[in-house]
Design an enzyme around this catalytic site. Structure first.
Site, PDB file in Angstrom:
ATOM      1  CG  HIS B  52      -2.027  -0.979   1.171  1.00 18.92           C
ATOM      2  ND1 HIS B  52      -3.035  -1.038   2.113  1.00 18.92           N
ATOM      3  CD2 HIS B  52      -2.317  -1.936   0.253  1.00 18.92           C
ATOM      4  CE1 HIS B  52      -3.900  -1.989   1.782  1.00 18.92           C
ATOM      5  NE2 HIS B  52      -3.482  -2.554   0.666  1.00 18.92           N
ATOM      6  CD  GLU B  54      -1.982   4.026   3.309  1.00 21.68           C
ATOM      7  OE1 GLU B  54      -1.667   3.382   2.281  1.00 21.68           O
ATOM      8  OE2 GLU B  54      -3.142   4.063   3.748  1.00 21.68           O
ATOM      9  CB  CYS B  82      -6.375  -0.783   5.299  1.00 21.13           C
ATOM     10  SG  CYS B  82      -4.685  -1.441   5.309  1.00 21.13           S
ATOM     11  CB  CYS B  85      -1.926   1.508   6.307  1.00 25.94           C
ATOM     12  SG  CYS B  85      -1.465   0.705   4.745  1.00 25.94           S
TER      13      CYS B  85
END
Lengths: 148, 148
Positions: B52, B54, B82, B85
């Protein structure tokens, strides 16, 4: 015997992590008896806050299989995964999660945010906790006692 | 002006992710006006369920600073993080979290496990949601509409 636990290998990875000065947690990704990836915590070595044992083996196994979904694969780890790792396990569609010691302080499976128990969790593995937990907990206790 | 938002750069990274066929989410790690790392989602490109936006910028910034703790650093991301993260943001000790669109389906900050709101959360950033959320949400809508 249908089921061969990968916890002995995960514990060996945890001991190797302790020898490197890392928090002693080890993890294995397997498909049946085949080990796809095994590693221990490397947060300090890699200067990487995400380099928990679980994240390292998820990434290694996904790279090896050439897919971001580890359907049919199992994760064995010596300690209850934290919220970050529980989230990653869900995203990777891991089939079964086997873990050793519970982690009331930082766990994210049976403690804290209980990531897999939320209605918004798109995939939860089958979960088996408390496997060889005495050995996993003893490793952690010895490590933190030595640092005090 | 004391505060310069890094959301325009995060949105540019999200658009670049969409152009690569990835879910259009972009993120920036900054220290004041300085950008330490900026990237977008690369889950498919890297066959990495943890890639992701992040996570990629947290790892890049930590590597650049040579430490797993990003104290005094801020994370700007186009979508509510999420659970994975959010957990990583806590572990990395990020000072402030700025995000765009809320994510009722998969978010882990104001939805689902609400990682930072738990008593077991060792570090929570200051949180500012809804920044340029219309632009971030429009990107996601266009992306998923095109895939249906």
């Amino acid at each position: 015997m249908r089921f061969a636990s990968h916890m002995p290998r995960a514990l060996a990875e945890a001991r190797a992590a302790a020898a490197r000065g890392e928090t002693p947690v080890g993890a294995v990704i397997s498909r049946g008896t085949e080990i796809l990836a095994a590693d221990g915590n490397r947060v300090r070595e890699l200067s990487d806050p995400t380099a928990h044992a679980e994240i390292l083996v998820l990434r290694a196994a996904a790279r090896r299989l050439g897919t971001e979904r580890l359907a049919g694969c199992d994760l064995t780890v010596t300690l209850e995964p934290c919220p970050m790792c529980a989230g990653a396990i869900s995203l990777a569609r891991v089939a079964r999660l086997y873990y050793g010691a519970a982690d009331p302080k930082s766990g994210g499976v049976e403690h804290g945010p209980r990531v897999f128990a939320r209605s918004t969790c798109h995939h939860a593995p089958e979960i088996y906790g408390g496997i060889a937990e005495a050995a996993a907990a003893a490793l952690l206790r010895a490590f933190f006692a030595a640092r005090r």
